[in-house]
Design a protein around this motif. Sequence first.
Motif, mmCIF file in Angstrom:
data_model
loop_
_atom_site.group_PDB
_atom_site.id
_atom_site.type_symbol
_atom_site.label_atom_id
_atom_site.label_comp_id
_atom_site.label_asym_id
_atom_site.label_seq_id
_atom_site.Cartn_x
_atom_site.Cartn_y
_atom_site.Cartn_z
ATOM 1 N N THR A 1 0.802 -1.019 -0.008
ATOM 2 C CA THR A 1 -0.020 0.098 0.041
ATOM 3 C C THR A 1 0.906 1.416 0.085
ATOM 4 O O THR A 1 0.476 2.302 -0.539
ATOM 5 N N ASP A 2 1.994 1.184 0.751
ATOM 6 C CA ASP A 2 2.824 2.381 0.813
ATOM 7 C C ASP A 2 3.716 2.606 -0.596
ATOM 8 O O ASP A 2 3.758 3.458 -1.020
ATOM 9 N N ALA A 3 3.922 1.467 -1.228
ATOM 10 C CA ALA A 3 4.458 1.740 -2.700
ATOM 11 C C ALA A 3 3.613 2.353 -3.607
ATOM 12 O O ALA A 3 4.063 3.278 -4.320
ATOM 13 N N TYR A 4 2.293 1.766 -3.405
ATOM 14 C CA TYR A 4 1.326 2.471 -4.221
ATOM 15 C C TYR A 4 1.171 3.807 -4.047
ATOM 16 O O TYR A 4 1.265 4.842 -4.821
ATOM 17 N N ARG A 5 0.991 4.294 -2.759
ATOM 18 C CA ARG A 5 0.769 5.779 -2.399
ATOM 19 C C ARG A 5 1.864 6.593 -2.893
ATOM 20 O O ARG A 5 1.959 7.562 -3.243
ATOM 21 N N ALA A 6 3.110 5.924 -2.835
ATOM 22 C CA ALA A 6 4.628 6.674 -3.042
ATOM 23 C C ALA A 6 4.355 7.103 -4.677
ATOM 24 O O ALA A 6 4.756 7.939 -4.969
ATOM 25 N N VAL A 7 3.429 6.257 -5.523
ATOM 26 C CA VAL A 7 3.589 6.852 -6.841
ATOM 27 C C VAL A 7 2.027 7.353 -7.147
ATOM 28 O O VAL A 7 1.636 7.383 -8.441
ATOM 29 N N GLY A 8 1.413 7.744 -6.209
ATOM 30 C CA GLY A 8 0.102 8.293 -6.399
ATOM 31 C C GLY A 8 -1.033 7.439 -6.828
ATOM 32 O O GLY A 8 -2.069 7.965 -7.414
ATOM 33 N N ILE A 9 -0.840 6.352 -6.458
ATOM 34 C CA ILE A 9 -1.962 5.326 -6.499
ATOM 35 C C ILE A 9 -2.780 5.206 -5.292
ATOM 36 O O ILE A 9 -2.262 4.737 -4.350
ATOM 37 N N PRO A 10 -4.083 5.553 -5.357
ATOM 38 C CA PRO A 10 -4.957 5.188 -4.152
ATOM 39 C C PRO A 10 -5.047 3.999 -3.570
ATOM 40 O O PRO A 10 -5.381 3.108 -4.441
ATOM 41 N N SER A 11 -4.598 3.621 -2.341
ATOM 42 C CA SER A 11 -4.507 2.401 -1.732
ATOM 43 C C SER A 11 -5.063 2.375 -0.234
ATOM 44 O O SER A 11 -4.701 3.599 0.194
#
Length: 427
Positions: A190-200
């Motif tokens: 989830t943090d990896a997704y949030r880091a590139v702007g993907i809502p997770s």
Amino acid sequence: MRKIASLFILIVIAWGCQTKYPGVPKTYHALLDTAFIKAGDNAPELQKALAETPEAQKEGMAFIISYMPERDLTTLKAGFLLENSEYAYKAREKYAWCAALPDSIFFNEVLPYANISEDRDNWRKDFYERFAKYAENKENMVDALMAIARNIKDEVNVEYNTKRSRVDISPLQAMKENMATCSGLSILLTDAYRAVGIPSRLAGTAMWTNFKGNHTWSEVLVDNEWQFIEYYPDTLNQSWFVADAGKADPENLLHWIYAVSYKPTGMPYYAAVDAPYVMNVIDLNTLPENVRERYKRRKERAEKKEPYIWGHNVTQRYIDLYQESIKNSKLADDELMANVVVFADANTTKSESRKSCRVDVYEGDKSLNFGYSPRKTDDMNQFLKFKLKKGTSYRFVVSSPEDNIQKEFTVTMGTDDTQDIQLVLHT
């Protein structure tokens, strides 16, 4: 003269309201006041973060501080919050999918610095730099999130292992130990997704209805629809746990499926690791004997405390996913689809007569499957579905400990590809 003085006072008051928190919408002002009071000696750090945040990021920072758990209000420093905000907004500027998000989604599912009760690591900058290469030049968000899911294990060098130091392990600690279980792996993803702007966000259950444990996974927002994915991915909305999630009990919050929310929802995230208040809502009489004693001891140790991890009840979505997967799966020549509904009485034409109960299916003494029948509030076209053999007799055991219901029905399957089965409790 008195009118001029009164007008001057009104102007001063209005000006003061506008400049109390410059650049921050008024809806946050009272929330910020409360947050700074709760922060105590740490309030200057939060005020510094808000003051030094660039104008375009002011509302986001106000959101984060306004809804921050008290444990963080008293500890998090300005530098931590400013860097988290800086790199979240960098992702919003860089990636079209993030730029297109409504503020409400960006604030709640991209900007937050943590998920549940893990340590508050300063992961944002590192993850932005680590995972940008997987999102680079991707035409759409799905391609980016799948690229991250396929590569994250090797990128962070973390594998599933129950020897990890804690269940809710933080990203940097998991990378230090090179191990995590489902909660820690899902936090990483989830943090990896949030880091590139993907809502997770995280999702999970406190206990499967078969009492064989619990699970946590990640969800991502794709085309305005929440879908799930795991650290060891299949693809979106596909995984080993779908059948377990699809058998969730919509009437028992211990077995609900929850998704995390940073902003308070009024509903605690009962799947949280750091949530002893879960024990206070468990009715021990509903638990199987083999786990009752263990939960009794946990309940006795649990202390009532205010929740700080919030959630949404998303149980029905997972039930629907599972039932849809059964409906769309190919039937063998000797199979049919049984559509099961439990009714409290013989008035089977009204939804109010439907009764949500556990339904176990047996062939002889062999347990085959189970699930929970539709509720009175469900669509009349919704059924509990089972794949069964044509021409075969089955026992359907309907139970609800809360309502003292335990009733058995024997039904023989026909030869058509579908069969509607109405189980009436009181005739």
